[in-house]
Design an enzyme around this catalytic site. Structure first.
Site, PDB file in Angstrom:
ATOM      1  N   LYS A 178       0.857  -1.170   0.000  1.00 47.88           N
ATOM      2  CA  LYS A 178       0.000   0.000   0.000  1.00 47.88           C
ATOM      3  C   LYS A 178       0.903   1.233   0.000  1.00 47.88           C
ATOM      4  O   LYS A 178       1.389   1.678   1.032  1.00 47.88           O
ATOM      5  CB  LYS A 178      -0.916   0.060   1.224  1.00 47.88           C
ATOM      6  CG  LYS A 178      -2.015   1.142   1.067  1.00 47.88           C
ATOM      7  CD  LYS A 178      -2.416   1.785   2.373  1.00 47.88           C
ATOM      8  CE  LYS A 178      -1.524   2.920   2.778  1.00 47.88           C
ATOM      9  NZ  LYS A 178      -1.580   4.109   1.873  1.00 47.88           N
ATOM     10  N   GLU A 253       9.175   1.860  11.134  1.00 46.27           N
ATOM     11  CA  GLU A 253      10.147   2.963  11.118  1.00 46.27           C
ATOM     12  C   GLU A 253       9.343   4.248  11.211  1.00 46.27           C
ATOM     13  O   GLU A 253       8.602   4.586  10.294  1.00 46.27           O
ATOM     14  CB  GLU A 253      11.007   2.903   9.850  1.00 46.27           C
ATOM     15  CG  GLU A 253      12.205   3.830   9.886  1.00 46.27           C
ATOM     16  CD  GLU A 253      11.868   5.220   9.386  1.00 46.27           C
ATOM     17  OE1 GLU A 253      11.703   6.132  10.232  1.00 46.27           O
ATOM     18  OE2 GLU A 253      11.762   5.395   8.165  1.00 46.27           O
ATOM     19  N   CYS A 287      13.125  11.487   7.441  1.00 47.00           N
ATOM     20  CA  CYS A 287      13.110  10.989   8.819  1.00 47.00           C
ATOM     21  C   CYS A 287      14.489  11.038   9.452  1.00 47.00           C
ATOM     22  O   CYS A 287      14.609  11.097  10.674  1.00 47.00           O
ATOM     23  CB  CYS A 287      12.543   9.576   8.856  1.00 47.00           C
ATOM     24  SG  CYS A 287      13.384   8.416   7.755  1.00 47.00           S
ATOM     25  N   GLU A 387       8.883  16.249  15.653  1.00 51.33           N
ATOM     26  CA  GLU A 387       9.355  16.145  14.269  1.00 51.33           C
ATOM     27  C   GLU A 387       8.547  17.087  13.384  1.00 51.33           C
ATOM     28  O   GLU A 387       7.338  16.928  13.237  1.00 51.33           O
ATOM     29  CB  GLU A 387       9.222  14.708  13.767  1.00 51.33           C
ATOM     30  CG  GLU A 387       9.847  14.498  12.400  1.00 51.33           C
ATOM     31  CD  GLU A 387       9.792  13.041  11.957  1.00 51.33           C
ATOM     32  OE1 GLU A 387      10.758  12.585  11.341  1.00 51.33           O
ATOM     33  OE2 GLU A 387       8.779  12.379  12.226  1.00 51.33           O
TER      34      GLU A 387
END
Length: 481
Positions: A178, A253, A287, A387
């Site tokens: 996906k 992750e 990331c 973040e």
């Protein structure tokens, strides 16, 4: 070169890739793909629904009956074939990333080359990984877990498609992928590569849909044994919670707030341009971006001056221009998210050294933000804790090496970290105390054989190399009397 403001041709995508063929979507929801450089619609995509996902899972389950019994050499041959077809389309994959996502041309090409090479890296790791071990009358074999659900993000779509599939195939698993629904055009080019490879039917199936629809079906479906997900902490937590019902194996992750420690002996002429490149890579939508720059208090003024000089090498603009270092944010929503953090930093009394709120001059039509560096930041501020996923760097001072290590580790994340200094032994010593899945010394480094993943809220498990393949395997012991 075409301008970023001229009218776009709108493409229509209505198919998914199931059982070795492009098939019309059962789902009927249509979503617009918007070009981030000018806000214009460039494609309309029909999204998959639960039925599309179930068809893909069924195809993968049928294919696993035979592919799960393949030999190392058979899997290696498949990986080499995938490398060939992706390598042949690097230019097209790069162009799609630049157009649909707004990735800069230089970064996008580098990433697509990595997307091709990851298949060869997986083949190398597979050859080095013993799938059978014996002692006495005991034999242990590493068996593929079954159908793997692979869920990829929008910031490096084709790379993650390749990387996750490479490990799954090396392990002998079949897959249902996906991809992010924001990456439909990039996914289409990648799917054309996949189709060209003429793999066994059902080995890899791709259904583009929403996470709360297709992703949710993958997580709850009992015929999916494994989920490998890259994305947000919140979604990762949901996957762990919901996947427990059917005992899903998971690799997650989930991002980071990576520290970059400049030791007091660092050569600023090298370290500062590198630090900015690490912070602004992929337009800050990475990331592994080093978004907390930890500097000795005694060298703060020097660092600030060096940043102001080095910023000239990081222009924002048309991502097709090879001179552009920072492109647009992927969507208006992401643009607004980054703006809200810049405002929050100002409200919390951090000082804007360069950048700030609003669009860069002349780039008002797209989702461009000003690459921003905050100084006088403390590690307790929101901009140092959360973040942001945009080109925003926080400069934080420390007193000594122990203080730098303390600040670096004072985060809920632990994906990546960086250390810069001329005394390599000292840099290694500092690196050994950092709670991060990867630590790079004196540069922005990569090794596709090294494990990738994080401590704490940065995730569960590892990807790449033998570590990534093992995540799709289960050990089985046979004992004889």
């Amino acid at each position: 070169m075409a301008t970023m403001t001229e009218k776009e041709t709108i493409r229509t995508l209505t198919t998914h890739y199931i059982d070795g063929a492009f098939v019309e979507s059962h789902g009927r929801e249509v979503m617009d793909i918007v070009k981030p450089t000018n806000g214009q619609v460039i494609a309309r995509v029909t999204l998959a629904d639960e039925e599309d996902a179930r068809r893909a899972i069924a195809a993968a389950k049928r294919a696993f009956a035979s592919f799960g019994r393949t030999t190392k050499e058979e899997r290696a041959k498949t990986l080499r074939r995938l490398h060939e077809v992706v390598s042949a389309r690097i230019d097209d994959l790069t162009a799609a990333m630049v157009e649909e996502y707004g990735g800069t041309a230089v970064f996008s090409e580098m990433l697509m080359e990595a997307a091709a090479n990851v298949f060869l890296s997986a083949e190398k790791a597979l050859q080095e990984l013993p799938l059978t071990q014996s002692w006495g009358k005991t034999t242990v074999t590493l068996e593929p877990v079954g159908v793997a659900g692979l869920i990829t993000p929008w910031n490096a779509n084709s790379f993650f498609l390749s990387a996750k599939l490479a490990s799954a195939v090396a392990a002998g698993c079949t897959a249902v992928i996906k991809p992010s629904e924001l990456s439909a055009l990039q996914t289409r080019v990648w799917l054309e590569c996949l189709h060209e490879a003429e793999l066994p039917k059902g080995l890899c199936n791709v259904v583009a849909g929403r996470g709360d629809v297709v992703g949710a079906e993958l997580v709850r479906n009992p015929d999916v044994a494994k989920i490998s997900f890259t994305g947000s902490v919140g979604v990762g937590q949901t996957i762990m919670r919901e996947g427990a019902t059917t005992m899903k194996r998971v690799t997650l992750e989930l991002g980071g707030k990576s520290p970059n420690i400049l030791l007091d002996d660092a050569d600023l002429d090298k370290a500062i341009p590198t630090a900015l490149a690490i912070a602004f890579m992929n337009s800050g939508q990475a990331c592994v971006a080093g978004t907390r720059l930890l500097v000795p208090r005694t060298r703060l003024d020097e660092v600030n001056r060096s940043i102001l000089v080095a910023m000239h090498a990081f222009p924002t603009g048309d991502p097709r221009d090879p001179k552009t270092a920072v492109g647009p944010m992927v969507t208006q929503k992401q643009y607004e998210r980054v703006q809200s953090y810049i405002r929050k930093g100002i409200e919390e009394d951090a000082e804007v050294l360069v950048g700030g709120e609003g669009h860069p001059k002349g780039l008002e039509a797209g989702y461009f933000v000003k690459p921003t560096v905050f100084v006088n930041v403390t590690n307790e501020m929101t901009i140092a804790r959360e973040e942001i996923f945009g080109p925003v760097l926080c400069v934080i001072t420390y007193e000594n090496d122990e203080d730098a290590i303390r600040i670096a580790n004072d985060t809920t994340y632990g994906l990546h970290a960086y250390v810069s200094g001329t005394d390599v032994q000292r840099a290694r010593r500092v690196a050994s105390h950092l709670l991060a899945g990867r630590v790079a010394i004196n540069g922005m480094l990569d090794d596709q054989q090294a494990p990738f993943g994080g401590f704490k809220h940065s995730g569960v498990g590892r990807e790449f190399g033998t570590y990534g393949i093992e995540a799709f395997l289960e050990p089985r012991a046979i004992l004889e009397s």
